[in-house]
Design a protein around this motif. Structure first.
Motif, PDB file in Angstrom:
ATOM      1  N   LYS A  52       0.869  -1.172   0.000  1.00  0.00           N
ATOM      2  CA  LYS A  52       0.000   0.000   0.000  1.00  0.00           C
ATOM      3  C   LYS A  52       0.905   1.221   0.000  1.00  0.00           C
ATOM      4  CE  LYS A  52      -3.770   1.909   2.744  1.00  0.00           C
ATOM      5  NZ  LYS A  52      -4.929   1.593   1.941  1.00  0.00           N
TER       6      LYS A  52
ATOM      7  N   GLU B  98      -4.729   9.939 -11.953  1.00  0.00           N
ATOM      8  CA  GLU B  98      -5.405   8.649 -11.804  1.00  0.00           C
ATOM      9  C   GLU B  98      -5.183   7.767 -13.035  1.00  0.00           C
ATOM     10  OE1 GLU B  98      -9.905   8.116 -11.311  1.00  0.00           O
ATOM     11  OE2 GLU B  98      -9.209   8.761  -9.324  1.00  0.00           O
TER      12      GLU B  98
ATOM     13  N   LYS C  95      -3.143   4.242 -13.008  1.00  0.00           N
ATOM     14  CA  LYS C  95      -3.904   3.036 -13.347  1.00  0.00           C
ATOM     15  C   LYS C  95      -3.340   2.320 -14.564  1.00  0.00           C
ATOM     16  CE  LYS C  95      -8.418   4.119 -11.394  1.00  0.00           C
ATOM     17  NZ  LYS C  95      -9.826   4.395 -11.670  1.00  0.00           N
TER      18      LYS C  95
ATOM     19  N   LEU D 158      -2.740   4.051  -3.269  1.00  0.00           N
ATOM     20  CA  LEU D 158      -2.893   2.916  -4.172  1.00  0.00           C
ATOM     21  C   LEU D 158      -2.278   1.667  -3.572  1.00  0.00           C
ATOM     22  CD1 LEU D 158      -0.069   2.551  -6.596  1.00  0.00           C
ATOM     23  CD2 LEU D 158      -0.315   4.795  -5.585  1.00  0.00           C
ATOM     24  N   ASN D 159      -2.684   0.536  -4.095  1.00  0.00           N
ATOM     25  CA  ASN D 159      -2.065  -0.751  -3.787  1.00  0.00           C
ATOM     26  C   ASN D 159      -1.374  -1.224  -5.059  1.00  0.00           C
ATOM     27  OD1 ASN D 159      -3.294  -0.658  -1.240  1.00  0.00           O
ATOM     28  ND2 ASN D 159      -5.070  -1.773  -1.956  1.00  0.00           N
TER      29      ASN D 159
ATOM     30  N   ASP E 277      -3.149  -2.104  -8.553  1.00  0.00           N
ATOM     31  CA  ASP E 277      -4.524  -2.532  -8.330  1.00  0.00           C
ATOM     32  C   ASP E 277      -5.418  -1.340  -8.685  1.00  0.00           C
ATOM     33  OD1 ASP E 277      -6.998  -3.326  -7.453  1.00  0.00           O
ATOM     34  OD2 ASP E 277      -6.442  -3.487  -5.340  1.00  0.00           O
ATOM     35  N   LYS E 278      -6.005  -1.391  -9.882  1.00  0.00           N
ATOM     36  CA  LYS E 278      -6.744  -0.245 -10.424  1.00  0.00           C
ATOM     37  C   LYS E 278      -7.895   0.208  -9.528  1.00  0.00           C
ATOM     38  CE  LYS E 278      -5.337  -1.500 -15.084  1.00  0.00           C
ATOM     39  NZ  LYS E 278      -4.016  -1.675 -14.551  1.00  0.00           N
ATOM     40  N   GLU E 279      -8.524  -0.738  -8.844  1.00  0.00           N
ATOM     41  CA  GLU E 279      -9.647  -0.401  -7.955  1.00  0.00           C
ATOM     42  C   GLU E 279      -9.189   0.392  -6.728  1.00  0.00           C
ATOM     43  OE1 GLU E 279     -12.895  -1.135  -8.771  1.00  0.00           O
ATOM     44  OE2 GLU E 279     -11.934  -1.729 -10.651  1.00  0.00           O
ATOM     45  N   SER E 280      -7.915   0.283  -6.380  1.00  0.00           N
ATOM     46  CA  SER E 280      -7.421   0.903  -5.149  1.00  0.00           C
ATOM     47  C   SER E 280      -6.941   2.339  -5.355  1.00  0.00           C
ATOM     48  CB  SER E 280      -6.264   0.079  -4.582  1.00  0.00           C
ATOM     49  OG  SER E 280      -5.100   0.259  -5.387  1.00  0.00           O
TER      50      SER E 280
ATOM     51  N   ASN F 243      -6.718   6.100  -5.604  1.00  0.00           N
ATOM     52  CA  ASN F 243      -7.552   7.189  -5.113  1.00  0.00           C
ATOM     53  C   ASN F 243      -6.691   8.440  -5.022  1.00  0.00           C
ATOM     54  OD1 ASN F 243      -9.575   8.691  -3.972  1.00  0.00           O
ATOM     55  ND2 ASN F 243      -9.613   7.603  -2.034  1.00  0.00           N
TER      56      ASN F 243
END
Length: 77
Positions: free
Chosen positions: A3, A21, A25, A46-47, A31-34, A36
């Protein structure tokens, strides 16, 4: 997975968020969902998979857009 919290120079426009972003990404191993991007605190959270990607690569992608990276914190998720 690790993280990361990346402190940037002060962000001045909401479109900056989208640019950063999208750049983060697009990196292999993120990890695209993470992802921010926080406008008010000028941070990117991000992760990422440390076996595919280093924090320096993430920082370089942000710096290439013209945003200064102040510092980064990385820890195991």
């Amino acid at each position: 997975m690790q993280k990361a919290i990346i402190q940037l120079e002060t962000l001045t426009c909401p479109s900056c968020i989208q640019k950063i972003e999208n750049a983060v990404k697009s990196l292999e191993g993120v990890d695209k969902e993470s992802v921010n991007v926080l406008f008010n605190s000028s941070k990117v959270k991000l992760n990422f998979d440390e076996e595919k990607l280093s924090i320096e690569t993430v920082e370089s992608a942000i710096t290439a857009l013209g945003y200064e990276v102040k510092k980064s914190q990385v820890r195991l998720k």
